[in-house]
Design an enzyme around this catalytic site. Sequence first.
Site, PDB file in Angstrom:
ATOM      1  N   ASP A   1       1.148  -0.633   0.117  1.00  0.00           N
ATOM      2  CA  ASP A   1       0.103   0.184   0.026  1.00  0.00           C
ATOM      3  C   ASP A   1       1.256   0.931   0.124  1.00  0.00           C
ATOM      4  O   ASP A   1       2.453   1.499   0.541  1.00  0.00           O
ATOM      5  CB  ASP A   1      -0.855   0.010   0.986  1.00  0.00           C
ATOM      6  CG  ASP A   1      -1.394   1.569   1.618  1.00  0.00           C
ATOM      7  OD1 ASP A   1      -2.812   1.013   0.486  1.00  0.00           O
ATOM      8  OD2 ASP A   1      -2.021   2.267   2.037  1.00  0.00           O
TER       9      ASP A   1
ATOM     10  N   GLU B   1       1.572  -0.762  -4.837  1.00  0.00           N
ATOM     11  CA  GLU B   1       0.883   0.565  -4.556  1.00  0.00           C
ATOM     12  C   GLU B   1       1.074   1.648  -6.203  1.00  0.00           C
ATOM     13  O   GLU B   1       1.748   1.908  -4.831  1.00  0.00           O
ATOM     14  CB  GLU B   1      -0.805   0.608  -4.015  1.00  0.00           C
ATOM     15  CG  GLU B   1      -1.505   1.484  -4.271  1.00  0.00           C
ATOM     16  CD  GLU B   1      -1.976   2.083  -2.955  1.00  0.00           C
ATOM     17  OE1 GLU B   1      -3.126   2.506  -3.532  1.00  0.00           O
ATOM     18  OE2 GLU B   1      -1.448   2.288  -2.475  1.00  0.00           O
TER      19      GLU B   1
HETATM   20  C1  GLC Z   1      -4.406   3.247  -0.232  1.00  0.00           C
HETATM   21  C2  GLC Z   1      -5.469   2.310   0.022  1.00  0.00           C
HETATM   22  C3  GLC Z   1      -6.320   3.458   0.714  1.00  0.00           C
HETATM   23  C4  GLC Z   1      -6.111   3.836   2.036  1.00  0.00           C
HETATM   24  C5  GLC Z   1      -4.701   4.618   1.543  1.00  0.00           C
HETATM   25  C6  GLC Z   1      -3.797   4.768   2.906  1.00  0.00           C
HETATM   26  O1  GLC Z   1      -4.084   4.430  -1.790  1.00  0.00           O
HETATM   27  O2  GLC Z   1      -5.815   1.812  -1.388  1.00  0.00           O
HETATM   28  O3  GLC Z   1      -7.482   2.668   0.465  1.00  0.00           O
HETATM   29  O4  GLC Z   1      -7.040   5.132   2.148  1.00  0.00           O
HETATM   30  O5  GLC Z   1      -3.450   3.839   1.100  1.00  0.00           O
HETATM   31  O6  GLC Z   1      -3.371   3.379   4.167  1.00  0.00           O
END
Ligand code: GLC
Length: 551
Positions: free
Chosen positions: A215, A276
């Site tokens: 993440d 991500e």
């Molecule tokens: C990522 C997740 C999101 C979350 C953010 C902070 O973008 O997909 O849902 O709010 O990280 O952890």
Amino acid sequence: MALDEEPGTPEAWWRTAVMYQVYPRSFADGNGDGEGDLPGLRAKLPYLADLGVDGLWISPWFPSPMADGGYDVSDFRGIHPMFGTLDDADAVLREARDLGLRVIIDLVPNHTSDQHPWFLEALAAAPGSAERARYFFRDGRGDSGEEPPNNWISAFGGPAWSRITEPDGSPGQWYLHLFAPEQPDLDWSNEAVLDDFDDVLRFWFDRGVDGLRIDAAPAMSKKAGLPDADYGGVLQFRTVDWDDNPHWDVDTVHDIFRRWRAIADTYDGDRAFVAEAVVSTPERLAAYLRPDEMHTAFNFPYLKGPWEAGPLRDVIDATLSSFAPIGVPSTWVLTSHDETRPVTRYGRTTTSSYFISDGAGEVSDLALGTRRARAAAMLMLALPGGAYVYQGEELGLPNVDDLPDEVLQDPMFLRSGGEMRGRDGCRVPLPWSGQEPPFGFSPEGVTPWLPQPESWRDLTVEAQEGDATSMLTLYRDVLRLRRETPGLYAAGLAWRESAPDVLDFDRDDALRCVVNLSTEPVDVPADRVLLSSIPLEDGQLPPDATAWLRP
Ligand code: GLC
């Protein structure tokens, strides 16, 4: 048969896998408390195997105060009691494996919850202590430290710093949170943080997860000295527009992933990292995918793109040309727990998506959106590489944009004073069966944590099963065809000449895909059609439709 020996599956599963994203709180409620959980997920694993996906990505299942839907973790080695126990998690991993499904879990390393023992220890300790050094605690600017240490802003609006009260009651230091105040950022230049996460990775690899989705990966390193950012007047967290950002995509972040890759490589069975990483250019993204870093990455440019032939073709070409030279498979994705659902998005005039959904958007023509979502699914699954399907996409669920204010939980909504609706509308619990809420998500009489619309009675799994025209049947058919088409996984992509606003490509000799984004029907050789998102009309492919053909 071992997973790697499935017909047509090449050796490294993550190169072509279709992964189904489970948002556990909204998937299935096994214990009848209105919240999804792991017993609920276990019971539905055969449904996912039947659907024809290759694996699951499970959004955070760790203990969490749920200030950001579980992306605020208070124990990286546990399971939220709302979801079950570690034994339940082991059972999910085991039973998924028995069904031939891979499992990746979501690691949220940029920040912890403000209820994590480390943060509580840091609050109780003195400025300059080892406890505070795991996070970014700094003195404020101004005569009495009343101003934040720098000008950084949070992804959810407002300053990225909050001030604490010291244990003696005096106004104290500030701590950094690039997301909500309940999500303090860890300092990844601190060896104690690095060492502990080495152990977290091993903890989950030892339990048998096939991979980890990382993440907010580019957030993890900050420029030394924490200098002010030059936002050029933007008030929102638009990472993709910023180069040379002091708190995003800082080059030292790659040292962390090299260290992690070395750990993953000590395990057998092709363990994989999925980044991500929303960064400014394809080249910057490619750096995350070097052979000693992560394996694949989410394709945000594809996810965000509009339903228009030119931009779609451009993003497909840009993806393939930036990934192919480094030998990394592309991934394709239409949505997630952070975005407006495709059926709603594609039924609007503006069909592109933002980082975070704004459910207060224009009213959507859901019939048009559904038709396009069917076509979009068939296009996505025809492209080379892997793909992600977010729970409920296979049912054609729309966003629920009229949730009452009092049930909304997204920090985006709460922190923007209601100006941004936030992401709850794409997180409404799934409808499984029956004529009224809770539609088999929970036992009858139990109210799920977010209310489901009555209109979902036609979208339950039960209602769609056996209906040849349903979205569920389309997903099952296209996923089966994808698996059964010889040579598809290894094939490249070559465009054919086509009419304006039509995408037409071959996957070598394995498949031809035609997508009609124009307003007129287009000719296709009807006798070669294997599957179409809606029936052909007079031998032609209607607008907003996709067909898979024998080349
Ligand atoms: C990522 C997740 C999101 C979350 C953010 C902070 O973008 O997909 O849902 O709010 O990280 O952890």
